[in-house]
Structure formats: C-alpha cells, structure tokens
Design an enzyme around this catalytic site. Structure first.
Site, PDB file in Angstrom:
ATOM      1  CE  LYS A 140      -4.162  -1.953   2.076  1.00  0.00           C
ATOM      2  NZ  LYS A 140      -5.212  -1.765   3.075  1.00  0.00           N
ATOM      3  CG  ASP A 172      -8.172   0.359   3.058  1.00  0.00           C
ATOM      4  OD1 ASP A 172      -8.908  -0.458   2.468  1.00  0.00           O
ATOM      5  OD2 ASP A 172      -6.934   0.276   3.066  1.00  0.00           O
TER       6      ASP A 172
END
Ligand code: ATR
Length: 285
Positions: free
Chosen positions: A73, A110
């Site tokens: 990420k 997220d």
C-alpha cells in the site's frame, strides 16, 4: 452462466503478497456478473520488491485499475502521479487507476470502508460523537486514525505494544491524537465511542491481546479489522462484555464498493456479497 472473455474485456484486479486468500476477486466478480459487464477481476502477486516495476508496466491502461493490499500500500502511493488527499493522509493507497494518458491515480477507500462498516451496524453512528481508540500502530491503524479524524472524531487514542510507533502516528496526525502503551490502555478506553483492533493479532491466537474492554463505556462499539470464518477473539471478548460489534468483512465490502465504481464507472449492483464471502470462508481449508 459464464461470460466469454473477449478482446474488449476490461481487466481489473488486486495486487498483494500473499494474495491467494483475498476475497476481492469473489466480491468484484459477483458484482461484474450481476451488472452484466464485459470485465474480469483477477489477483496478482508481484515479487516483494517488484511492485513499482509491476505498476509502472501497467501505465496507459494495460489493466483499468488495481486494488492494493499488504504489503504494497505504501509502494502504491509512491508510484502514483496523482494521489488523493485521503491517500496522502493515510500514507497508503489501496486503489490505483491507470488512465489512458499514462497517468497513475491513487486513492484510499479503506477509510470509506471502515466508516461504512460502522454505518452498516447503526446508520445513526456518528464518528464525531466521542473519542476513538485504535489499537495498533501499523499501516491499518494509521489509515483508521486518519479516516476518523477526517470524519470529525474529537480525539484519537492510539494504543500500541511498541509505544514509540504510536507516538510517531500522533506526531504525524496532529494534536487530536494521543499515544498510549498497552499498560495504559485502561485510561485510553475510558469514555471511548469506538474501539478498533487494527493489530495483526488474528482469530484464535492464544496470545490474543488482553485488552481492558471493561473500561470502555456500555455504548462503545467494538470493531476488528481482521476477519475470518468466525468472530475474532477480540470481538468475542467485546460481545461478552456487552458491546456492539462490527467486523472486518463489512469494511472489506465497504472499501470494495467505491473501488468498483472507480474501475467501471457505476456503483455495484445489489448482491449479498457478505453472504457469498462468508460461505467462501466457511468452505475454505
Ligand atoms: P499493518 O500494516 O497491516 O497494520 P503491521 O505494520 O505489521 O501491520 O502492524 C501490526 C500491528 O499489530 C502493530 O501495531 C503491532 O504492534 P508492534 O508495533 O508493537 O509490533 C501489533 N501486534 C502484532 N502482534 C501483536 C501482539 N501479539 N500483541 C500486541 N500487538 C501486536
């Protein structure tokens, strides 16, 4: 009924390592099928230090976009030409879009997924209602803290085994964030509106965190970012304490929905992907 893969089939996917356990292909392909799209969503496992080269090679739209998971990420944010503010704040991207002109756009959904999971549990849940405790100080914890701060949480309390890592997040994210060691968790839990387990402590780990859930108020909501075929030890303890619980599967689906829209230009159709995902987990090895 399976659709033919044609020369016009749009490709999207998820990149992680390991990635074989990812539920994202199941979720996105169920939506693709229900929407009748000429598209497919697949999993990629780039070499541990090869993510950047992999993503660079997709410039120009070899694939439409990628979800990105552990451990890539931060790399995904670094490779992007146009990161969103929320990806920058989280220090991580879970979504890359490869524009036809060669640009790589990064976002982080997220936080949306996390807040959607709380809203799914209680549509009246207000992220600004009170202090939020995040246990853990890795990437998942940083992202959760950034999302709640952006949603107006008055105070973020980061509790971590290694106190210095919690201090680093507090320093980065500003004056609404306080750091605590595990030994100080009781003080952190007092008055909390939500308690989020963002550690990597898993489902049945006997070393599972012994957190002072008794110190949280009765109205606190407990959430675990980890999911599996049954409730995590943290959520079992929270339920036994009488707290409302939210699980990581709802967060996974909550982050997938805006990702699908970014890939395919339309929201996902109504499919019970949670039931599909649970059935898949229960049938698993
Ligand atoms: P991610 O980026 O997915 O959040 P990570 O960076 O590996 O994962 O972070 C894992 C988190 O879980 C850390 O906060 C870690 O605590 P430390 O910073 O002290 O290592 C926490 N963690 C993992 N196992 C733990 C355990 N048995 N007890 C307490 N905390 C644990």
């Amino acid at each position: 009924m399976s659709r033919p893969i044609t020369g016009a089939t749009l490709v999207a996917g998820v990149a992680g390592s390991p990635v074989a356990h990812s539920l994202s292909p199941l979720v996105h392909n169920a939506w693709i099928a229900a929407a009748g799209l000429d598209a497919v969503y697949v999993a990629f496992a780039p070499h541990a230090d090869g993510f950047r080269a992999f993503a660079e090679g997709l410039r120009g739209g070899a694939v439409r976009g990628l979800n990105v998971t552990i451990p890539f990420k931060a790399d995904a944010l670094a490779v992007a030409d146009r990161p969103s503010d929320r990806a920058r704040r989280a220090g991580a991207a879970n979504l890359l879009i490869f524009e036809a002109d060669g640009t790589i756009v990064a976002d982080n959904t997220d936080g949306i997924g996390l807040l959607a999971a709380f809203a799914g549990h209680d549509p009246k849940f207000d992220p600004a209602a009170g202090p939020v405790v995040v246990v853990g100080a890795g990437g998942a914890a940083r992202g959760a803290a950034a999302a709640f701060l952006a949603a107006g949480a008055p105070e973020l309390r980061i509790v971590n085994r290694t106190r210095a890592k919690a201090d680093a997040i507090a320093l980065d994210l500003g004056s609404r964030v306080q750091a605590f060691g595990l030994a100080e968790a009781t003080a952190a839990f007092a008055g909390a509106a939500a308690v989020i387990n963002a550690t990597s402590v898993g489902l049945t780990d006997p070393q599972s965190l012994a957190l002072p859930l008794h110190a949280a108020p009765d109205r606190a909501v407990a959430m675990d970012m980890v999911y599996g075929r049954s409730r995590t030890a943290f959520l079992v303890a929270a339920a036994a304490r009488g707290l409302a619980t939210v699980d990581g599967l709802d967060m996974l689906i909550g982050q997938a929905s805006p990702s699908f829209e970014a890939f395919f230009g339309r929201p996902p159709p109504p499919v019970d992907v949670r039931a599909l995902a649970l059935a898949h987990l229960q049938a698993g090895p």
